[in-house]
Design a protein around this motif. Sequence first.
Motif, PDB file in Angstrom:
ATOM      1  N   LYS A 176       0.859  -1.187   0.000  1.00 25.84           N
ATOM      2  CA  LYS A 176       0.000   0.000   0.000  1.00 25.84           C
ATOM      3  C   LYS A 176       0.888   1.228   0.000  1.00 25.84           C
ATOM      4  O   LYS A 176       1.861   1.299   0.755  1.00 25.84           O
ATOM      5  CB  LYS A 176      -0.888   0.036   1.254  1.00 25.84           C
ATOM      6  CG  LYS A 176      -1.937  -1.064   1.300  1.00 25.84           C
ATOM      7  CD  LYS A 176      -2.865  -0.838   2.480  1.00 25.84           C
ATOM      8  CE  LYS A 176      -3.968  -1.883   2.469  1.00 25.84           C
ATOM      9  NZ  LYS A 176      -5.015  -1.602   3.440  1.00 25.84           N
ATOM     10  N   ASN A 177       0.554   2.194  -0.822  1.00 28.27           N
ATOM     11  CA  ASN A 177       1.248   3.491  -0.831  1.00 28.27           C
ATOM     12  C   ASN A 177       2.775   3.361  -0.854  1.00 28.27           C
ATOM     13  O   ASN A 177       3.470   3.967  -0.041  1.00 28.27           O
ATOM     14  CB  ASN A 177       0.828   4.323   0.389  1.00 28.27           C
ATOM     15  CG  ASN A 177      -0.615   4.753   0.332  1.00 28.27           C
ATOM     16  OD1 ASN A 177      -1.362   4.352  -0.555  1.00 28.27           O
ATOM     17  ND2 ASN A 177      -1.022   5.554   1.280  1.00 28.27           N
ATOM     18  N   ASN A 178       3.294   2.561  -1.745  1.00 28.05           N
ATOM     19  CA  ASN A 178       4.745   2.376  -1.898  1.00 28.05           C
ATOM     20  C   ASN A 178       5.421   1.746  -0.684  1.00 28.05           C
ATOM     21  O   ASN A 178       6.609   1.898  -0.476  1.00 28.05           O
ATOM     22  CB  ASN A 178       5.435   3.703  -2.230  1.00 28.05           C
ATOM     23  CG  ASN A 178       4.934   4.294  -3.522  1.00 28.05           C
ATOM     24  OD1 ASN A 178       4.780   3.587  -4.508  1.00 28.05           O
ATOM     25  ND2 ASN A 178       4.657   5.588  -3.511  1.00 28.05           N
ATOM     26  N   ARG A 179       4.663   1.056   0.137  1.00 24.16           N
ATOM     27  CA  ARG A 179       5.192   0.374   1.311  1.00 24.16           C
ATOM     28  C   ARG A 179       4.885  -1.116   1.198  1.00 24.16           C
ATOM     29  O   ARG A 179       3.818  -1.499   0.724  1.00 24.16           O
ATOM     30  CB  ARG A 179       4.560   0.942   2.579  1.00 24.16           C
ATOM     31  CG  ARG A 179       4.802   0.131   3.843  1.00 24.16           C
ATOM     32  CD  ARG A 179       6.210   0.198   4.331  1.00 24.16           C
ATOM     33  NE  ARG A 179       6.497   1.489   4.926  1.00 24.16           N
ATOM     34  CZ  ARG A 179       7.704   1.883   5.269  1.00 24.16           C
ATOM     35  NH1 ARG A 179       8.737   1.105   5.059  1.00 24.16           N
ATOM     36  NH2 ARG A 179       7.898   3.058   5.810  1.00 24.16           N
ATOM     37  N   ASN A 180       5.823  -1.938   1.615  1.00 26.65           N
ATOM     38  CA  ASN A 180       5.606  -3.375   1.724  1.00 26.65           C
ATOM     39  C   ASN A 180       5.457  -3.714   3.203  1.00 26.65           C
ATOM     40  O   ASN A 180       6.381  -3.498   3.992  1.00 26.65           O
ATOM     41  CB  ASN A 180       6.797  -4.151   1.146  1.00 26.65           C
ATOM     42  CG  ASN A 180       6.890  -3.993  -0.353  1.00 26.65           C
ATOM     43  OD1 ASN A 180       6.004  -4.401  -1.087  1.00 26.65           O
ATOM     44  ND2 ASN A 180       7.966  -3.387  -0.818  1.00 26.65           N
ATOM     45  N   TYR A 181       4.287  -4.213   3.569  1.00 26.86           N
ATOM     46  CA  TYR A 181       4.034  -4.638   4.941  1.00 26.86           C
ATOM     47  C   TYR A 181       4.214  -6.153   4.970  1.00 26.86           C
ATOM     48  O   TYR A 181       3.428  -6.887   4.386  1.00 26.86           O
ATOM     49  CB  TYR A 181       2.624  -4.250   5.376  1.00 26.86           C
ATOM     50  CG  TYR A 181       2.380  -2.762   5.331  1.00 26.86           C
ATOM     51  CD1 TYR A 181       2.740  -1.948   6.405  1.00 26.86           C
ATOM     52  CD2 TYR A 181       1.801  -2.160   4.214  1.00 26.86           C
ATOM     53  CE1 TYR A 181       2.521  -0.583   6.361  1.00 26.86           C
ATOM     54  CE2 TYR A 181       1.582  -0.792   4.170  1.00 26.86           C
ATOM     55  CZ  TYR A 181       1.945  -0.007   5.239  1.00 26.86           C
ATOM     56  OH  TYR A 181       1.732   1.348   5.192  1.00 26.86           O
ATOM     57  N   LEU A 182       5.264  -6.583   5.636  1.00 24.44           N
ATOM     58  CA  LEU A 182       5.593  -7.996   5.713  1.00 24.44           C
ATOM     59  C   LEU A 182       4.980  -8.566   6.986  1.00 24.44           C
ATOM     60  O   LEU A 182       5.366  -8.185   8.092  1.00 24.44           O
ATOM     61  CB  LEU A 182       7.115  -8.166   5.717  1.00 24.44           C
ATOM     62  CG  LEU A 182       7.676  -9.579   5.804  1.00 24.44           C
ATOM     63  CD1 LEU A 182       7.189 -10.456   4.651  1.00 24.44           C
ATOM     64  CD2 LEU A 182       9.202  -9.533   5.841  1.00 24.44           C
ATOM     65  N   TYR A 183       3.996  -9.456   6.817  1.00 25.75           N
ATOM     66  CA  TYR A 183       3.248 -10.030   7.935  1.00 25.75           C
ATOM     67  C   TYR A 183       3.663 -11.498   8.055  1.00 25.75           C
ATOM     68  O   TYR A 183       3.415 -12.295   7.153  1.00 25.75           O
ATOM     69  CB  TYR A 183       1.754  -9.887   7.662  1.00 25.75           C
ATOM     70  CG  TYR A 183       0.846 -10.073   8.852  1.00 25.75           C
ATOM     71  CD1 TYR A 183       1.176  -9.594  10.116  1.00 25.75           C
ATOM     72  CD2 TYR A 183      -0.373 -10.717   8.699  1.00 25.75           C
ATOM     73  CE1 TYR A 183       0.319  -9.749  11.187  1.00 25.75           C
ATOM     74  CE2 TYR A 183      -1.244 -10.873   9.768  1.00 25.75           C
ATOM     75  CZ  TYR A 183      -0.885 -10.380  11.015  1.00 25.75           C
ATOM     76  OH  TYR A 183      -1.749 -10.540  12.075  1.00 25.75           O
ATOM     77  N   ILE A 184       4.329 -11.828   9.158  1.00 26.91           N
ATOM     78  CA  ILE A 184       4.947 -13.143   9.322  1.00 26.91           C
ATOM     79  C   ILE A 184       4.319 -13.869  10.501  1.00 26.91           C
ATOM     80  O   ILE A 184       4.028 -13.263  11.534  1.00 26.91           O
ATOM     81  CB  ILE A 184       6.469 -12.988   9.601  1.00 26.91           C
ATOM     82  CG1 ILE A 184       7.144 -12.226   8.462  1.00 26.91           C
ATOM     83  CG2 ILE A 184       7.126 -14.351   9.800  1.00 26.91           C
ATOM     84  CD1 ILE A 184       8.593 -11.895   8.737  1.00 26.91           C
ATOM     85  N   LYS A 185       4.141 -15.162  10.337  1.00 25.97           N
ATOM     86  CA  LYS A 185       3.690 -15.984  11.477  1.00 25.97           C
ATOM     87  C   LYS A 185       4.413 -17.320  11.465  1.00 25.97           C
ATOM     88  O   LYS A 185       4.975 -17.736  10.448  1.00 25.97           O
ATOM     89  CB  LYS A 185       2.176 -16.182  11.447  1.00 25.97           C
ATOM     90  CG  LYS A 185       1.671 -16.978  10.249  1.00 25.97           C
ATOM     91  CD  LYS A 185       0.164 -17.125  10.332  1.00 25.97           C
ATOM     92  CE  LYS A 185      -0.339 -17.953   9.167  1.00 25.97           C
ATOM     93  NZ  LYS A 185      -1.783 -18.187   9.221  1.00 25.97           N
ATOM     94  N   SER A 186       4.354 -17.984  12.602  1.00 26.57           N
ATOM     95  CA  SER A 186       5.002 -19.285  12.740  1.00 26.57           C
ATOM     96  C   SER A 186       4.210 -20.325  11.953  1.00 26.57           C
ATOM     97  O   SER A 186       2.997 -20.305  11.923  1.00 26.57           O
ATOM     98  CB  SER A 186       5.057 -19.686  14.206  1.00 26.57           C
ATOM     99  OG  SER A 186       5.447 -21.035  14.324  1.00 26.57           O
ATOM    100  N   ASN A 187       4.918 -21.241  11.329  1.00 21.84           N
ATOM    101  CA  ASN A 187       4.251 -22.343  10.621  1.00 21.84           C
ATOM    102  C   ASN A 187       3.666 -23.393  11.573  1.00 21.84           C
ATOM    103  O   ASN A 187       2.935 -24.267  11.157  1.00 21.84           O
ATOM    104  CB  ASN A 187       5.225 -23.024   9.656  1.00 21.84           C
ATOM    105  CG  ASN A 187       5.420 -22.238   8.394  1.00 21.84           C
ATOM    106  OD1 ASN A 187       4.511 -21.556   7.928  1.00 21.84           O
ATOM    107  ND2 ASN A 187       6.606 -22.302   7.835  1.00 21.84           N
ATOM    108  N   HIS A 188       3.991 -23.272  12.853  1.00 21.21           N
ATOM    109  CA  HIS A 188       3.488 -24.234  13.830  1.00 21.21           C
ATOM    110  C   HIS A 188       2.082 -23.921  14.290  1.00 21.21           C
ATOM    111  O   HIS A 188       1.451 -24.724  14.948  1.00 21.21           O
ATOM    112  CB  HIS A 188       4.406 -24.293  15.061  1.00 21.21           C
ATOM    113  CG  HIS A 188       5.765 -24.800  14.719  1.00 21.21           C
ATOM    114  ND1 HIS A 188       5.992 -26.066  14.240  1.00 21.21           N
ATOM    115  CD2 HIS A 188       6.985 -24.191  14.778  1.00 21.21           C
ATOM    116  CE1 HIS A 188       7.289 -26.227  14.022  1.00 21.21           C
ATOM    117  NE2 HIS A 188       7.902 -25.118  14.332  1.00 21.21           N
ATOM    118  N   VAL A 189       1.588 -22.708  13.966  1.00 28.51           N
ATOM    119  CA  VAL A 189       0.242 -22.328  14.390  1.00 28.51           C
ATOM    120  C   VAL A 189      -0.777 -23.090  13.550  1.00 28.51           C
ATOM    121  O   VAL A 189      -0.693 -23.114  12.326  1.00 28.51           O
ATOM    122  CB  VAL A 189       0.030 -20.814  14.251  1.00 28.51           C
ATOM    123  CG1 VAL A 189      -1.384 -20.434  14.642  1.00 28.51           C
ATOM    124  CG2 VAL A 189       1.030 -20.071  15.102  1.00 28.51           C
ATOM    125  N   ALA A 190      -1.753 -23.705  14.196  1.00 29.30           N
ATOM    126  CA  ALA A 190      -2.761 -24.490  13.474  1.00 29.30           C
ATOM    127  C   ALA A 190      -3.719 -23.582  12.730  1.00 29.30           C
ATOM    128  O   ALA A 190      -3.950 -22.470  13.109  1.00 29.30           O
ATOM    129  CB  ALA A 190      -3.524 -25.353  14.453  1.00 29.30           C
TER     130      ALA A 190
END
Length: 196
Positions: A182-196
């Motif tokens: 959005k608006n020339n910004r990259n928002y990197l949203y990360i989570k653990s792969n262990h979460v069900a």
Amino acid sequence: MLKELLLSQIKINDTQIEKLENFSNLLLEWNKTHNLTGAKDLKRVYDNILDSLLPYDFIDTPKRILDVGSGAGFPAIALAVIYPNTQVVLCEPRIKRVAFLRYVALMLNLKNVKVVASRVEKMKDEAFDLITSRAVTNTQMLLNLTSHLQNEQTKYLFYKGSGVMNELEDIDSLFSYKIFQKNNRNYLYIKSNHVA
């Protein structure tokens, strides 16, 4: 001006807008002496506030946020205003920025804000629901530096520029991610792969 800018993008009330306007004025006042940010006028501060808040519509509401390297308060102060029931911990090692952030929390009556004068790798606390950072270091380094402050439910929100794609190759396979642009910004949203 801030009201129109924010209301066109996110849901926010008048009290929150007033707090963000007061934050903007405090930042510009302190910035004259302490050089806290490159944003030297209201428009640029407002742009930084909007940048801080744009993830509001795609992140889960956290109970506890840790902001790493809070600097002049982006994104942490804006997130604390919009999430009044969320505890927001600002981790900042530079003393003049710590003084400013504590002053802002006091002046805006942000009872949900705690400012910690420390490097994040030396911080002692329980795991956070969301760990944020804007322009501090590369992604894998941030994951490593905060590993003692996360658990399998912890999510990360990193505010990144155009070079984010180069950092993704190095992300540990224990994590999955999405990128919101959005608006020339990259928002990197990360989570653990262990979460069900």
